[in-house]
Design a protein around this motif. Structure first.
Motif: not given
Length: 528
Positions: A385-388, A520-526
């Motif tokens: 769901h994160h990508q959506k 969301p432990v695997a999501c990130s911001i660069y």
């Protein structure tokens, strides 16, 4: 042939043949003679009515077989009209015609089955000529081909029928293989491959056509599906670009599939790699954790397990430069991507004869002015769901604004939504970004860490990379061999990520959030 000629042909050629046919079917001469006379009467009746079609020989023998079947039915009814004193278990001759009828019906069923497996004109000419009783000329007009081609397909079709009778239905008709497909692309695609290959049949066709060029009939036999439906399925796959067709009307899968034996070999490579490397990773984590906490990855206090995910995301888990240093085939350049999909998208499509992995992941970047938001989904967490959710530019920007402590009154509804979805948390009346951020400080630290890690990884990866490349080159379809190195590199990237996360989890290093925790432990911001 007029009626007089038909009657003469019947007397001169068929009467004795009918008697011979009847003798083979019956146990005694008297019954055989009676059956032959019945067949002859039926033939004369048909001639007098003018019912004989263009194929006189076929029509005469169809009458013979049908008369014999009717004879058997009459006998079977008589056999049931017995009194209580009759020995119903006696081996009487009347049972034999019933068996003959069963055999005949089985043969008819088998012919229809094999006919369903023929493709295109081979099937259509036989159906027109024998079932619809069209003439050669009528069949040619119906199918829009020449009369000579009709004759060719009739002869060739009958030969193919004979050959098909001896063939067994393939295992995929009752034992479909597992199938999972992935994509690594560099440009936008209008083709949703997961939609194209979401059903079992196209997946089984792709597996069957991977190693060799296959005809429609071969695919039909292997899957147990009539050719007319296979033709339609193949056209859908051709339209998407995931299947190709050659000048001999044979089909081949247009991407690489790792079969079960190759999957096992690849898994052994990475399990051996991480058995040696993961202890080094864990030891380094303990040394570098205090420094990592000083890199502004989070602006609020978080539990230490959050930094294990930061570590897994930032630390090197395969040394591509060291593995490919000898031949310079890495990295894969944009021109190395094959144009596989029919919409023009360049992508490495790669699939497995497997159900997929709990540590397989998908990630989609959302580019903003000052950062890139990387929404990442991992199968072990459940539904993607994160990508959506984070593909929305406004929502992604609001998330980064929270991290930058640039909260805006107009975005309060977005912040509320981000809090509900777990991307933002509220503590002591303040909003905090709940997604790890790759800052300049953290990247500088990881550059130092990975330089240390690669001194260990380089020698370990060189042999593993060579083995994976050999597996791919030995199994990839011929028309894709020019892209073998790119596919090998894609597979290495895919497998190394999966087995690295799995090894860290099995060691107890990575911990999954509780079921009710949507962090969301695997999501990130660069951050640029």
């Amino acid at each position: 042939m007029n009626r007089e000629e038909q009657r003469r042909q019947l007397e001169e050629t068929y009467l004795n043949a009918f008697l011979g046919f009847a003798i083979k079917k019956m146990n005694n001469y008297d019954e055989a003679e009676e059956l032959a006379q019945e067949i002859s009467c039926q033939c004369v009746t048909a001639i007098e009515k003018g019912a004989v079609c263009h194929n006189f020989n076929a029509f005469m023998w169809s009458i013979a077989h049908n008369t014999f079947k009717n004879w058997c039915r009459k006998k079977s009814r008589l056999a049931l009209e017995i009194d209580d004193n009759t020995d119903v278990y006696s081996n009487v001759s009347n049972d034999i015609p019933i068996i003959e009828t069963m055999i005949h019906n089985e043969e008819c069923y088998r012919i229809r089955l094999e006919l369903s497996r023929l493709w295109g004109f081979y099937r259509e000419t036989l159906v027109c000529f024998y079932y619809e009783e069209l003439t050669i000329r009528e069949t040619a007009l119906r199918l829009n081909i020449s009369e000579e081609m009709v004759k060719f397909y009739l002869q060739a079709g009958k030969q193919k029928l004979k050959e098909a009778v001896a063939m067994e239905i393939g295992n995929k008709s009752f034992w479909p293989k597992e199938f999972s497909i992935y994509k690594s692309a560099i440009d936008f695609s209008r083709i949703n491959i997961w939609e194209v290959l979401k059903r079992k049949l196209p997946c089984q066709i792709a597996i069957f056509c991977h190693d060799l060029w296959r005809t429609v009939s071969e695919i039909s036999i292997e899957t147990g599906i009539p050719a007319v439906y296979i033709e339609e399925e193949l056209q859908l796959l051709l339209d998407a670009g995931v299947m190709v067709k050659n000048e001999k009307n044979k089909y081949r899968t247009n991407f690489h599939i790792m079969k079960s034996n190759a999957i096992k070999q690849a898994k052994e490579q990475f399990e051996a790699l991480y058995a040696q490397f993961v202890p080094v990773v864990l030891e380094a984590y303990e040394r570098y954790l205090p420094q990592l906490k000083q890199c502004n990855i989070f602006r609020q206090e978080v539990q230490d397990y959050r930094y294990t995910w930061v570590w897994a995301d930032g630390v090197a888990f395969f040394d591509f430069d060291g593995a490919f240093a000898s031949d310079g085939n890495f990295p894969v350049k944009s021109e190395d991507f094959p144009q596989i999909l029919s919409c023009g998208s360049r992508a490495f499509l790669f699939a497995e004869e497997a159900a997929g992995y709990q540590w397989s992941s998908g990630q989609t970047p959302t580019e903003l002015e000052k950062c890139m938001v990387w929404a990442k989904d991992i199968a072990v967490f459940g539904e993607y769901h994160h990508q959506k959710e984070l593909c929305n530019l406004g929502k992604a920007q609001a998330l980064y604004d929270v991290y930058s402590q640039n909260v805006k009154e107009k975005d309060m509804l977005l912040y509320a939504q981000l809090i509900e979805e777990g991307y933002v948390v509220k503590a002591d009346g303040k909003l905090f970004c709940n997604v790890m951020v790759s800052t300049r400080e953290s990247r500088k630290l990881f550059n130092e860490i990975n330089a240390e890690m690669k001194r260990v990884l380089g020698p370990l990866c060189r042999e593993k990379a060579a083995n994976i490349r050999r597996i791919v080159k030995n199994t990839i379809p011929e028309h894709l061999k020019g892209y073998a190195d790119g596919f090998a590199t894609t597979w290495i990237s895919f497998y190394s990520g999966i087995y690295f996360y799995e090894a860290l989890y099995n060691k107890g290093f990575l911990a999954l959030p509780e079921k009710e925790d949507n962090t969301p432990v695997a999501c990130s911001i660069y951050e640029y």
